[in-house]
Design an enzyme around this catalytic site. Sequence first.
Site, PDB file in Angstrom:
ATOM      1  N   TYR A  25     -60.259  -5.975 104.862  1.00 37.74           N
ATOM      2  CA  TYR A  25     -59.461  -6.666 105.863  1.00 37.74           C
ATOM      3  C   TYR A  25     -60.195  -7.938 106.261  1.00 37.74           C
ATOM      4  CZ  TYR A  25     -58.373  -1.737 107.204  1.00 37.74           C
ATOM      5  OH  TYR A  25     -58.056  -0.404 107.232  1.00 37.74           O
TER       6      TYR A  25
ATOM      7  N   HIS B 261     -52.549   1.501 114.187  1.00 39.86           N
ATOM      8  CA  HIS B 261     -53.418   0.825 115.143  1.00 39.86           C
ATOM      9  C   HIS B 261     -52.905  -0.571 115.472  1.00 39.86           C
ATOM     10  CE1 HIS B 261     -56.621   3.223 112.776  1.00 39.86           C
ATOM     11  NE2 HIS B 261     -56.054   3.996 113.675  1.00 39.86           N
TER      12      HIS B 261
ATOM     13  N   ASP C 214     -55.795   9.457 115.409  1.00 44.89           N
ATOM     14  CA  ASP C 214     -54.548   8.955 114.836  1.00 44.89           C
ATOM     15  C   ASP C 214     -53.424   9.982 114.929  1.00 44.89           C
ATOM     16  OD1 ASP C 214     -55.766   6.562 114.304  1.00 44.89           O
ATOM     17  OD2 ASP C 214     -55.981   6.901 112.159  1.00 44.89           O
TER      18      ASP C 214
ATOM     19  N   LYS D 111     -54.292  -9.383 110.569  1.00 43.70           N
ATOM     20  CA  LYS D 111     -55.104  -8.825 109.483  1.00 43.70           C
ATOM     21  C   LYS D 111     -54.519  -9.220 108.133  1.00 43.70           C
ATOM     22  CE  LYS D 111     -56.019  -4.657 112.151  1.00 43.70           C
ATOM     23  NZ  LYS D 111     -55.680  -3.233 112.272  1.00 43.70           N
TER      24      LYS D 111
END
Length: 180
Positions: A132, A62, A168, A72
Amino acid sequence: MQFTPTAVDGCWIVDLQQIGDDRGFFARTFDRTEFEERGIDPFVAQANMSFNHKAGTLRGMHRQIEPHAEGKLVRCIRGTIVDCCLDLREDSPTFGKNVMVELSADNRRALWIPPYCAHGYLTLTDDTEVTYQVSGPYAPQGEKGQRYDDPAFGLEWPADVVVISEKDRSWPDWDGKPIR
């Protein structure tokens, strides 16, 4: 904290510097000044967590596209994962390179994923939790991705992918054109 640069420009491994005694230890997991000293914007817009039932679960690859920057700081707080940063910034000196780092509850390591890089991970143990700290809010209109097994990048995952979402699994192969 100890910052170690990786093969991807701006991607850092972040290890704890533990101060221990007979109670256990204390360690700083985030320090704005230390991030700024390395050219990382320390702003945290949101904090997220994912839980994964099975080893072999893959989430990724992603990324957010301009103008939706989303760096992140990723840490595994239960179990073990291999975390991947894939550089898809067309102006980057490390475009197309990737780094995979094992993050676990035992090693307490984190990985900083720079904005506009693709990110994903594969769980190596059952019942894995990942946190995250994210520098920008999620923007659905800016979400893109690449397939975890796209032959253009040759990502070498250390175990078989057993569980993956249809989204995904369906990200497109890179077509050789600039990625925005």
